[in-house]
Structures are given as structure tokens and as C-alpha cells.
Design an enzyme around this catalytic site. Structure first.
Site, PDB file in Angstrom:
ATOM      1  CG  ASP A  26      -2.071   0.998   1.061  1.00 47.37           C
ATOM      2  OD1 ASP A  26      -2.313   1.472  -0.069  1.00 47.37           O
ATOM      3  OD2 ASP A  26      -2.720   1.321   2.071  1.00 47.37           O
ATOM      4  CD1 TRP A  31       7.468   6.473  -2.478  1.00 46.42           C
ATOM      5  CD2 TRP A  31       7.239   6.562  -4.709  1.00 46.42           C
ATOM      6  NE1 TRP A  31       8.730   6.491  -3.028  1.00 46.42           N
ATOM      7  CE2 TRP A  31       8.619   6.546  -4.396  1.00 46.42           C
ATOM      8  CE3 TRP A  31       6.859   6.598  -6.046  1.00 46.42           C
ATOM      9  CZ2 TRP A  31       9.608   6.574  -5.372  1.00 46.42           C
ATOM     10  CZ3 TRP A  31       7.843   6.640  -7.022  1.00 46.42           C
ATOM     11  CH2 TRP A  31       9.195   6.623  -6.677  1.00 46.42           C
ATOM     12  NE  ARG A  39      -3.825   5.876  -8.116  1.00 47.25           N
ATOM     13  CZ  ARG A  39      -3.779   5.664  -6.798  1.00 47.25           C
ATOM     14  NH1 ARG A  39      -3.578   6.684  -5.985  1.00 47.25           N
ATOM     15  NH2 ARG A  39      -3.971   4.464  -6.298  1.00 47.25           N
ATOM     16  CG  ASN A  74      -7.195  -3.236  -5.950  1.00 48.64           C
ATOM     17  OD1 ASN A  74      -6.254  -3.939  -5.579  1.00 48.64           O
ATOM     18  ND2 ASN A  74      -7.645  -2.233  -5.201  1.00 48.64           N
ATOM     19  CD1 TRP A  75     -11.749  -6.825 -10.228  1.00 48.77           C
ATOM     20  CD2 TRP A  75     -10.687  -6.282 -12.131  1.00 48.77           C
ATOM     21  NE1 TRP A  75     -10.993  -7.914 -10.624  1.00 48.77           N
ATOM     22  CE2 TRP A  75     -10.341  -7.614 -11.789  1.00 48.77           C
ATOM     23  CE3 TRP A  75     -10.138  -5.733 -13.295  1.00 48.77           C
ATOM     24  CZ2 TRP A  75      -9.475  -8.387 -12.557  1.00 48.77           C
ATOM     25  CZ3 TRP A  75      -9.279  -6.504 -14.061  1.00 48.77           C
ATOM     26  CH2 TRP A  75      -8.956  -7.812 -13.691  1.00 48.77           C
ATOM     27  NE  ARG A  77      -6.846   0.744  -6.602  1.00 43.14           N
ATOM     28  CZ  ARG A  77      -5.826   1.156  -5.874  1.00 43.14           C
ATOM     29  NH1 ARG A  77      -4.757   1.642  -6.446  1.00 43.14           N
ATOM     30  NH2 ARG A  77      -5.846   1.071  -4.560  1.00 43.14           N
TER      31      ARG A  77
HETATM   32  C1  FPP Z   1      -1.751  -0.243  -3.432  1.00 40.66           C
HETATM   33  O1  FPP Z   1      -1.288   1.083  -3.431  1.00 40.66           O
HETATM   34  C2  FPP Z   1      -1.168  -0.968  -4.534  1.00 40.66           C
HETATM   35  C3  FPP Z   1      -1.865  -1.674  -5.478  1.00 40.66           C
HETATM   36  C4  FPP Z   1      -3.340  -1.804  -5.475  1.00 40.66           C
HETATM   37  C5  FPP Z   1      -1.168  -2.335  -6.587  1.00 40.66           C
HETATM   38  C6  FPP Z   1       0.052  -3.118  -6.218  1.00 40.66           C
HETATM   39  C7  FPP Z   1       0.652  -3.607  -7.457  1.00 40.66           C
HETATM   40  C8  FPP Z   1       1.952  -3.596  -7.782  1.00 40.66           C
HETATM   41  C9  FPP Z   1       3.019  -3.129  -6.875  1.00 40.66           C
HETATM   42  C10 FPP Z   1       2.347  -4.009  -9.143  1.00 40.66           C
HETATM   43  C11 FPP Z   1       2.893  -5.341  -9.368  1.00 40.66           C
HETATM   44  C12 FPP Z   1       3.053  -6.217  -8.220  1.00 40.66           C
HETATM   45  C13 FPP Z   1       3.879  -7.275  -8.145  1.00 40.66           C
HETATM   46  C14 FPP Z   1       3.870  -8.084  -6.917  1.00 40.66           C
HETATM   47  C15 FPP Z   1       4.803  -7.659  -9.238  1.00 40.66           C
HETATM   48  P1  FPP Z   1      -2.315   2.251  -3.692  1.00 40.66           P
HETATM   49  O2  FPP Z   1      -2.371   2.514  -5.161  1.00 40.66           O
HETATM   50  O3  FPP Z   1      -3.620   1.915  -3.079  1.00 40.66           O
HETATM   51  O4  FPP Z   1      -1.630   3.440  -2.966  1.00 40.66           O
HETATM   52  P2  FPP Z   1      -2.344   4.706  -2.330  1.00 40.66           P
HETATM   53  O5  FPP Z   1      -3.107   4.213  -1.135  1.00 40.66           O
HETATM   54  O6  FPP Z   1      -1.208   5.583  -1.965  1.00 40.66           O
HETATM   55  O7  FPP Z   1      -3.239   5.306  -3.381  1.00 40.66           O
END
Ligand code: FPP
Length: 247
Positions: A26, A31, A39, A74-75, A77
């Protein structure tokens, strides 16, 4: 017990590491935003962080690492973000297939694969085929995964087996557990959530019954070895009783 104890020979002793660590990835979006980047740039760095942490876990003797990369929710998004995450996962799986033999990393994808593209499903099939005979460190990536969905699918599979006369009418935890995506993988000892939120977000609901939780404000792309060491040190200070009493 500290993580980095030094033994008599002056070597680092990692004997107190948890057997199974689970991580909710997360903070990628924040970041990136902090740096004025899209993003998707955060997800790209996040997938590199996963690579580094997986290697570190293997090196210090963790047996299983399970990460939450894409949930059944997550779909929702934006389409381009979903596309970018799927692209990263595709690339990751392709590279893992190419380097698995050298790195000795067993890999498993957990989740509802029916909802994924044929290309990703084929990569998952290949990954399973190649790594199923490996022993040693295992990395699990939860993809189109939801804890409630996992339990629901298990209940449906059990009902079908019961109807077909292939299951015992006396349902036990062990029997229902055998239909879960994570069947055969020991429950996580330590669940880490970076990114500042303190919730489980539908991750490994069945398996985390007695896991120790560690929360940190560090965003996933910034999560390094030192932060993992800190989480393990904290884990070693916990008193795990599994519902019993202290002896
Ligand atoms: C959550 O951060 C992250 C995700 C929903 C996606 C994670 C996916 C990857 C790192 C890509 C590939 C993964 C692997 C294991 C190869 P967020 O987007 O919710 O962050 P935020 O809360 O700051 O918006």
C-alpha cells in the site's frame, strides 16, 4: 529477541525470522503523487520493491512471502491504472519464469484467475508448472484476490463435492481449508501493512486468525530491508498465545 543477533562465530543469526510473512502493498499512489508522478509510476517502483524484499526474505530464511497485489475490489480503479498494474504483473511473471531456475524461487498466484486475461492465465499456468517441483522459498502473489471470495469459492467447491458424494457431510475447518486458494501454505505469522492504514482490507481473512499485525507509515515503494528488520524485531517481542494462556 533481536533479529540480527551475532553468533559465536561472529556471523549474523537469522534463526528468529517468521516462517511466513504477508504484506499488503500500500502507498504506491501517494508515493507517486508526492513526486508529481502518475500513480502508475508508484506501482512500477512498488513492483521493484517487491522483487528486493522477496530476495531479502529468501536470504534471511523466511519460507513464505505472500503479497496482496490486486484485490477483487481493485477493478473499481480507473481503467488505465488497472491496465498498468496488469502490465507490470505480466512483466513480472514473464521475468520470474525466465529466472526461476537460477533464483530457486517457488511462485504461486492466489486468487480468482477466471477473472484475468488469457495471457495472464497462461503465464500463471507456466509459473505453476515450472515451480511446483521446487523446494525452498515460496513467493505468493494474490491477484484478483478477496478473503471473502476465497471462503465463498471454498464453500461452493465443498457443496459441489458433497453433492457428488466426494466429501464428508461432517464439515471441519481442515476440510473447508482444503478448498481455499492458499491450501497447503501455513498461516502467516506476521502481517505487514505499510502506507499508514490500519485495516485488513479483505486480505487472507481465514489465514490471519492468529497472525501478528505490524503497521507502518512508510509507503510501500520506500519499504526497505531496514523496515522489514524492524517489523521482525517487533514480531519477536510479541507474546503469541493462540487463544491459550501463558505458561
Ligand atoms: C496499493 O497502493 C497498490 C496496489 C493496489 C497495486 C500493487 C501492485 C503492484 C506493486 C504491481 C505489481 C506487483 C507485483 C507483486 C509484481 P495504492 O495505489 O492503493 O496506494 P495509495 O493508497 O497511496 O493510493
Amino acid at each position: 529477541m533481536a533479529l540480527h543477533m551475532v553468533n559465536k562465530a561472529g556471523e549474523q543469526d537469522h534463526s528468529s525470522v517468521p516462517r511466513h510473512i504477508a504484506i499488503i502493498l500500500d502507498g504506491n499512489g501517494r508515493w507517486a503523487k508526492k513526486r508529481g508522478l502518475p500513480r502508475t509510476a508508484g506501482h512500477a517502483v512498488g513492483s521493484e520493491t517487491f522483487r528486493k524484499i522477496a530476495t531479502y526474505c529468501r536470504d534471511i530464511g523466511v519460507e513464505y512471502l505472500t503479497v496482496y497485489a490486486f484485490s477483487t475490489e481493485n477493478w473499481k480503479r480507473p481503467e488505465d491504472e488497472v491496465k498498468a498494474i496488469m502490465q507490470l504483473l505480466k512483466r513480472y511473471l514473464q521475468e520470474a519464469i525466465d529466472t526461476m531456475e537460477r533464483d530457486h524461487i517457488r511462485m504461486k498466484i492466489l486468487g480468482n484467475t477466471e477473472g484475468l486475461s488469457t495471457e495472464i492465465r497462461e503465464l500463471i499456468r507456466k509459473t505453476d508448472e515450472i515451480s511446483s517441483h521446487y523446494q525452498g522459498f515460496q513467493a505468493n502473489i494474490c491477484l484478483n484476490y478477496g478473503g471473502r471470495d476465497e471462503i465463498l469459492q471454498a464453500a461452493k467447491k465443498y457443496a459441489a463435492a458433497l453433492q457428488a458424494g466426494e466429501a464428508d457431510a461432517e464439515l471441519t475447518e481442515e476440510q473447508l481449508g482444503s478448498y481455499l486458494y492458499a491450501h497447503g501454505i501455513p498461516d502467516p505469522d506476521l502481517l505487514i501493512r505499510p502506507g499508514g492504514e490500519q485495516r485488513i482490507s479483505n486480505f487472507l481473512l481465514w489465514q490471519c486468525a492468529y497472525s501478528e499485525f505490524y503497521f507502518t507509515d512508510v509507503l510501500w515503494p520506500d519499504f526497505g530491508k531496514a523496515e522489514l528488520d524492524k517489523a521482525i524485531e517487533e514480531f519477536n517481542r510479541r507474546d503469541r498465545r493462540f487463544g491459550g494462556v501463558k505458561k
